[in-house]
Design an enzyme around this catalytic site. Sequence first.
Site, PDB file in Angstrom:
ATOM      1  N   ARG A  96       0.795  -1.236   0.000  1.00 34.25           N
ATOM      2  CA  ARG A  96       0.000   0.000   0.000  1.00 34.25           C
ATOM      3  C   ARG A  96       0.821   1.276   0.000  1.00 34.25           C
ATOM      4  O   ARG A  96       0.381   2.303  -0.504  1.00 34.25           O
ATOM      5  CB  ARG A  96      -0.907   0.026   1.246  1.00 34.25           C
ATOM      6  CG  ARG A  96      -2.085  -0.907   1.138  1.00 34.25           C
ATOM      7  CD  ARG A  96      -2.995  -0.757   2.346  1.00 34.25           C
ATOM      8  NE  ARG A  96      -3.897  -1.890   2.447  1.00 34.25           N
ATOM      9  CZ  ARG A  96      -4.317  -2.425   3.597  1.00 34.25           C
ATOM     10  NH1 ARG A  96      -3.920  -1.918   4.743  1.00 34.25           N
ATOM     11  NH2 ARG A  96      -5.131  -3.450   3.589  1.00 34.25           N
ATOM     12  N   CYS A 125      -9.513  -1.452   5.672  1.00 37.85           N
ATOM     13  CA  CYS A 125     -10.977  -1.375   5.753  1.00 37.85           C
ATOM     14  C   CYS A 125     -11.475  -0.063   6.351  1.00 37.85           C
ATOM     15  O   CYS A 125     -12.395   0.574   5.823  1.00 37.85           O
ATOM     16  CB  CYS A 125     -11.517  -2.557   6.549  1.00 37.85           C
ATOM     17  SG  CYS A 125     -10.600  -2.902   8.061  1.00 37.85           S
ATOM     18  N   SER A 155     -14.878  -9.017  12.631  1.00 35.62           N
ATOM     19  CA  SER A 155     -14.604  -9.518  11.279  1.00 35.62           C
ATOM     20  C   SER A 155     -13.314  -8.938  10.722  1.00 35.62           C
ATOM     21  O   SER A 155     -12.748  -9.480   9.779  1.00 35.62           O
ATOM     22  CB  SER A 155     -15.763  -9.191  10.335  1.00 35.62           C
ATOM     23  OG  SER A 155     -15.907  -7.796  10.239  1.00 35.62           O
ATOM     24  N   ARG A 231     -11.418  -1.955  19.018  1.00 36.91           N
ATOM     25  CA  ARG A 231     -12.175  -3.174  18.711  1.00 36.91           C
ATOM     26  C   ARG A 231     -13.333  -3.300  19.695  1.00 36.91           C
ATOM     27  O   ARG A 231     -13.141  -3.127  20.904  1.00 36.91           O
ATOM     28  CB  ARG A 231     -11.265  -4.396  18.867  1.00 36.91           C
ATOM     29  CG  ARG A 231     -11.925  -5.683  18.445  1.00 36.91           C
ATOM     30  CD  ARG A 231     -11.942  -5.873  16.951  1.00 36.91           C
ATOM     31  NE  ARG A 231     -10.595  -6.094  16.431  1.00 36.91           N
ATOM     32  CZ  ARG A 231     -10.289  -6.007  15.137  1.00 36.91           C
ATOM     33  NH1 ARG A 231     -11.193  -5.674  14.238  1.00 36.91           N
ATOM     34  NH2 ARG A 231      -9.049  -6.232  14.734  1.00 36.91           N
ATOM     35  N   HIS A 238     -17.626  -1.815  10.405  1.00 38.89           N
ATOM     36  CA  HIS A 238     -16.897  -0.844  11.221  1.00 38.89           C
ATOM     37  C   HIS A 238     -17.683   0.470  11.238  1.00 38.89           C
ATOM     38  O   HIS A 238     -18.138   0.933  10.198  1.00 38.89           O
ATOM     39  CB  HIS A 238     -15.519  -0.547  10.623  1.00 38.89           C
ATOM     40  CG  HIS A 238     -14.568  -1.715  10.694  1.00 38.89           C
ATOM     41  ND1 HIS A 238     -14.840  -2.863  11.403  1.00 38.89           N
ATOM     42  CD2 HIS A 238     -13.338  -1.890  10.151  1.00 38.89           C
ATOM     43  CE1 HIS A 238     -13.814  -3.704  11.292  1.00 38.89           C
ATOM     44  NE2 HIS A 238     -12.900  -3.143  10.531  1.00 38.89           N
TER      45      HIS A 238
END
Lengths: 340, 340
Positions: A96, A125, A155, A231, A238
């Site tokens: 990335r 994400c 997830s 989390r 999210h």
Amino acid sequence: MKVAIVGATGAVGHELMKVLENSTLDFSELQLYASPRSAGLKLPFRGQELTVQATPEGAIDADVILASAGGSISKALAPAWVAGGALVIDNSSAFRYDADVPLVVPEVNGQAALGHKGIIANPNCTTAIAVVAVAPLHRKYGVKRMIVSTYQATSGAGQKGMEELLEQTHMQLHGKEATASVFAHPIPFNVIPHIDAFQDNGYTKEEMKVAWETRKILGDENLIISCTAVRIPTLRTHSEAITLELERPATPDEARELLRHTAGVEVRDDPEAKLYPMPLTASGKYDVEVGRIRASLAFEGGLELFVAGDQLLKGAALNAVQIAEYLQAQGALKPRAGAV
Amino acid sequence: MKVAIVGATGAVGHELMKVLENSTLDFSELQLYASPRSAGLKLPFRGQELTVQATPEGAIDADVILASAGGSISKALAPAWVAGGALVIDNSSAFRYDADVPLVVPEVNGQAALGHKGIIANPNCTTAIAVVAVAPLHRKYGVKRMIVSTYQATSGAGQKGMEELLEQTHMQLHGKEATASVFAHPIPFNVIPHIDAFQDNGYTKEEMKVAWETRKILGDENLIISCTAVRIPTLRTHSEAITLELERPATPDEARELLRHTAGVEVRDDPEAKLYPMPLTASGKYDVEVGRIRASLAFEGGLELFVAGDQLLKGAALNAVQIAEYLQAQGALKPRAGAV
């Protein structure tokens, strides 16, 4: 055109198959790869049964490889895939930050994908979900400063993350103590402000990814971004609380209007009717839900908003497939030389 | 000296009894009041059994009344309690914004309690937890701007909130659909960015309470505060991500050192050892856990931190008892005239 999924049996792999099933992407063959212990497994796809193969060490006979088997596998094998002529759309963080690897959210910077040199990176994400909502605001009003607090689902740690939440919740409801294995601490009824490794500056890598990747996708190195990544005990989707300082003042109504016409966004913002973004409604949805849009009390002329996006879809599988769809629509996705 | 709890059978009432059991507060009698349907119930206290009585319409024969039966009951009855000579420490929002009612967190502005006119207000849980950590930083470095995102437990909605989470989680794990009754939407595995009523400015009352009350407790009307208040599927303990812009720069080390010597705070900040604030460790604890202290990426010289505090303790019951303890230590808590 042949498409391959590497990491087909994971949570994102599962979603990649579901998204491809309904995709407009024109391809003639889908190959599934995973670790040797999954080899031989048969998975349904468009009425057929496809057999999972062990990921080979070298090139793969496919035109597009959707890789979602983790950073170390991508790092090790992607060069061989590219050498074999495939376009790699990589879901890991391996490439990335490479200057010659485009980091792409099609609605935001699809054009960047056209300049690829064999690898296109799919963003983290949390970043992908935020940037869909923030990009049009940045274009119109100039985001100067962005403060993000996340509410991230299990997830994000894959299928095993969701299983740990479900199993341990069940245990806890029956008075049994659970030992964390996927997460750093037991996750049922808990909050863990720790995702990915801690960096020297006290931020986690997850938090820094939001800063690094948002700047790269929006093409603005001056953007000031700070994130707290947390989390929580949810399964999918999210959520993020986002505070924006803007160069040019925006009203909530203007922002709502702009976002209503933004691809990939569903404005869900009618508090009186109890409509706002939530995992309950955003899970399984392609669009990112955006709501709680209000004038910032922190920054005059700024905005605050709340977003919820399915981490496995826009945060992963969907965005990867959309990159391929975008390139095909631009006529930039061609079978490899020599291949049919 | 006689102490009374009004709302003894609720979640906060239960904690008030537990805190009083171990309190240094010198009192000779504890009276328990609740709604008529709880009258007659016997609750254990220091080896005795105390009988719950129906809350009377008028005065109560007590020197200190710890009220936790909701805003409407406090609003209706507190004037009579005060007229009867009692000091009312009120856990509801009924009087918090009255100019002549001190809003007190003893570690922060205990002195304000001394000027009471019969009623002292206990702050909103989210505010009480944040302000314990922010107050010393404000005093030393001058907080200019404060951005808060909350991760609030179902206990904020009382015993019935926790029960709804547990019951509905159980149902959901067994494939049954649950209908929300306490919360606006089903809470298991969900995130609800909606606590208390929405205001005209798009913020909820819960979010505005954090702004209004923090300013009042810190005695600084210029403090810029913005909050996003979010309900998550946890049982106890509110967590908060806090970003601070400061007048005078602070380093994380300086902040950690200052907070280590702050009453009511436990610095829990060793990421490498996986030590940071969490509901798992903060629940049942008197101190507010503070960690993830790092140099802000949003504001030069600013700080970011994460706090977790038991909403039923420092966020409610404990703080109320601490107010009484503080007044008694100052010699400012005397039996009513005529009483013994």
